[in-house]
Design a protein around this motif. Structure first.
Motif, PDB file in Angstrom:
ATOM      1  N   ASN A 190       0.924  -1.143   0.079  1.00  0.00           N
ATOM      2  CA  ASN A 190       0.068  -0.074  -0.111  1.00  0.00           C
ATOM      3  C   ASN A 190       0.813   1.291   0.031  1.00  0.00           C
ATOM      4  N   THR A 191       0.651   2.054  -0.963  1.00  0.00           N
ATOM      5  CA  THR A 191       1.447   3.372  -0.958  1.00  0.00           C
ATOM      6  C   THR A 191       0.892   4.450  -0.760  1.00  0.00           C
ATOM      7  N   GLU A 192      -0.138   4.566  -0.294  1.00  0.00           N
ATOM      8  CA  GLU A 192      -1.114   5.746   0.195  1.00  0.00           C
ATOM      9  C   GLU A 192      -0.172   6.533   1.037  1.00  0.00           C
ATOM     10  N   LYS A 193      -0.259   7.883   1.301  1.00  0.00           N
ATOM     11  CA  LYS A 193       0.573   8.649   2.034  1.00  0.00           C
ATOM     12  C   LYS A 193       1.960   8.512   1.993  1.00  0.00           C
ATOM     13  N   ARG A 194       2.544   7.679   0.905  1.00  0.00           N
ATOM     14  CA  ARG A 194       3.847   7.704   0.563  1.00  0.00           C
ATOM     15  C   ARG A 194       4.116   8.010  -0.826  1.00  0.00           C
ATOM     16  N   ASP A 195       3.102   8.205  -1.603  1.00  0.00           N
ATOM     17  CA  ASP A 195       3.489   8.533  -2.995  1.00  0.00           C
ATOM     18  C   ASP A 195       4.014   9.712  -3.265  1.00  0.00           C
ATOM     19  N   LEU A 196       3.795  10.761  -2.506  1.00  0.00           N
ATOM     20  CA  LEU A 196       4.415  12.225  -2.899  1.00  0.00           C
ATOM     21  C   LEU A 196       3.658  12.465  -4.224  1.00  0.00           C
ATOM     22  N   HIS A 252       5.610  12.623   5.905  1.00  0.00           N
ATOM     23  CA  HIS A 252       6.951  12.086   6.493  1.00  0.00           C
ATOM     24  C   HIS A 252       7.390  11.492   5.406  1.00  0.00           C
ATOM     25  N   PRO A 253       9.067  11.181   5.533  1.00  0.00           N
ATOM     26  CA  PRO A 253       9.756  10.283   4.757  1.00  0.00           C
ATOM     27  C   PRO A 253       9.108   8.951   4.244  1.00  0.00           C
ATOM     28  N   GLY A 254       9.084   8.901   2.896  1.00  0.00           N
ATOM     29  CA  GLY A 254       8.376   7.792   2.481  1.00  0.00           C
ATOM     30  C   GLY A 254       8.767   6.161   3.048  1.00  0.00           C
ATOM     31  N   PHE A 255      10.084   6.233   3.163  1.00  0.00           N
ATOM     32  CA  PHE A 255      10.690   4.855   3.865  1.00  0.00           C
ATOM     33  C   PHE A 255      10.836   4.944   5.352  1.00  0.00           C
ATOM     34  N   GLU A 256      10.220   6.064   6.197  1.00  0.00           N
ATOM     35  CA  GLU A 256      10.463   6.032   7.417  1.00  0.00           C
ATOM     36  C   GLU A 256       9.910   4.854   8.098  1.00  0.00           C
ATOM     37  N   GLY A 257      10.667   4.173   9.061  1.00  0.00           N
ATOM     38  CA  GLY A 257      10.368   3.161   9.758  1.00  0.00           C
ATOM     39  C   GLY A 257      10.756   1.881   8.842  1.00  0.00           C
ATOM     40  N   HIS A 258      11.190   2.107   7.621  1.00  0.00           N
ATOM     41  CA  HIS A 258      11.683   0.944   6.973  1.00  0.00           C
ATOM     42  C   HIS A 258      12.751   1.079   6.264  1.00  0.00           C
ATOM     43  N   TYR A 259      13.972   1.988   7.012  1.00  0.00           N
ATOM     44  CA  TYR A 259      15.239   2.208   6.150  1.00  0.00           C
ATOM     45  C   TYR A 259      15.940   0.977   5.947  1.00  0.00           C
TER      46      TYR A 259
END
Length: 397
Positions: A190-196, A252-259
């Protein structure tokens, strides 16, 4: 109007002044909130700097009214501020799209060469006699000394370089965002809120305004035609600032929490896209090992229904399976022929089809039940996989 009554001036000047004050208030409020959260979200650092640079560029009307002795300094400061806009916007986008924990590093120094040159020129201009500088900026000097003439040539050169700089960074930003969209689907189902997508639209808007501004300057100098007056510019800036503050505070950064934990993405993560094929050729994973991993992934999806978890990600699957994210990604793309996004959503659509056939649950209930976060993304994914909408599928099943 209060401004007209107290200070005098036309209605247009009063409106421009009011819009400028509103923009300043918006920047001060947003920058304060961003700075207070920079320790948690490092992407807020370049965004705060970007807003403060914008603030320095719009202060001239306020300085002229309340602090006339600082008006010349405020006007001259616009050059280094202008040169800093594109680099700071790039650093903000780089921070939002970074696959490793982002921070300012030595490699970022190159982005500030032109702004620093502008600062040096600003200092040199401020060292000129006050009357000379004011005449250069707001008057029409009849003769210039060699030194002053050299400074004006330097200003002209920096303005030309700013034009090229802006175009280069805009292309760099679009390339970064395009690569980011691809990488998101390698990591998330799911890419919602991450897609920019808002940032891509915002950059397109900046391109349009940049072109409009260039056309305005050209027509004004060659044909004395004014496309946008000062009030129009003030309003455009207010809209741009409001949009940036509204979305920037929420994003917030798209990969935040999954770096990524490794150094494989160190350097400028999004500067040059590395193709999947090149990455896989360098990997030590052979076909037999990849097939074993593929079988394990398929078995986990079948038996544990991991796809039902709306927050499932590549890093989460790596934790559950004990397989590195790099090997998982390679297996998905090379052996199973799909990125993580399409693979997981394929399982979700399969389960959704079963529920549409065998239950009377509403479509929205099924959408959330199989792991989608939004009805729109469910409809889009379902139609891409089946060629029909969920309602049409249920009617014909």
């Amino acid at each position: 109007m209060f401004y007209i009554f107290i200070f005098g001036g036309t209605v247009g000047e009063a409106l421009t002044f009011t819009i400028t004050i509103a923009t300043i208030a918006q920047i001060v409020l947003a920058a304060s909130l961003l700075i207070s959260q920079m320790h948690r979200v490092k992407a807020f650092m370049p965004l705060s700097a970007l807003l403060l640079v914008l603030l320095s560029m719009i202060l001239e009307p306020v300085l002229a009214e309340f602090f006339p002795t600082l008006r010349v300094a405020g006007f001259t400061l616009m050059l280094p501020a202008l040169l800093a806009l594109a680099p700071l916007l790039w650093l903000y986008i780089e921070a939002l799209t970074a696959e490793t924990d982002w921070h300012l590093a030595r490699r970022h120094i190159k982005h500030f060469v032109l702004p620093f040159t502008g600062v040096i020129l600003f200092v040199l201009l401020m060292l000129l006699p006050g009357k000379t500088l004011e005449s250069l900026l707001f008057g029409n000097p009849e003769s210039l000394s060699g030194y002053v003439g050299g400074l004006m040539i330097a200003v002209f050169v920096l303005v030309i370089l700013w034009t090229g700089q802006s175009g280069w960074y805009l292309l760099k930003i679009f390339k970064c965002l395009a690569h980011y969209q691809i990488r998101l689907k390698d990591f998330f189902a799911n890419t919602e809120k991450r897609d920019l997508l808002w940032l891509k639209a915002y950059t397109l808007l900046l391109c349009c305004i940049w072109g409009l501004a260039a056309a305005t300057v050209l027509l004004d100098n060659l044909m004395a035609i004014t496309l946008i007056d000062r009030t129009g510019y003030a309003l455009l800036i207010l809209v741009l600032v409001w949009l940036l503050c509204f979305w920037g505070l929420r994003q917030h950064p798209g990969f935040e929490g999954h770096y990524l934990k490794s150094d494989e993405e160190s350097g400028e993560q999004m500067d040059e896209a590395v193709s999947a094929r090149e990455k896989y050729q360098k990997s030590a994973l052979d076909k037999e090992s990849a097939q074993r991993i593929a079988n394990k992934i398929e078995s986990m999806m079948e038996e544990e229904s991991l796809y039902l978890d709306a927050s499932i990600s590549l890093t989460r699957l790596a934790e559950i399976s004990g397989i590195s994210p790099n090997y998982l990604s390679q297996t998905l793309n090379g052996t199973l022929g799909s990125n993580f996004f399409d693979y997981v959503n394929g399982w979700r659509i399969k389960e959704a089809k079963r529920r549409l056939r065998q239950t009377d649950d509403s479509i929205i209930t099924i959408a959330y039940g199989v792991g989608f976060n939004a009805r729109s993304s469910f409809y889009k994914a379902f139609k891409e996989k089946t060629g029909v909408t969920p309602s049409q599928y249920r009617q014909t099943a």
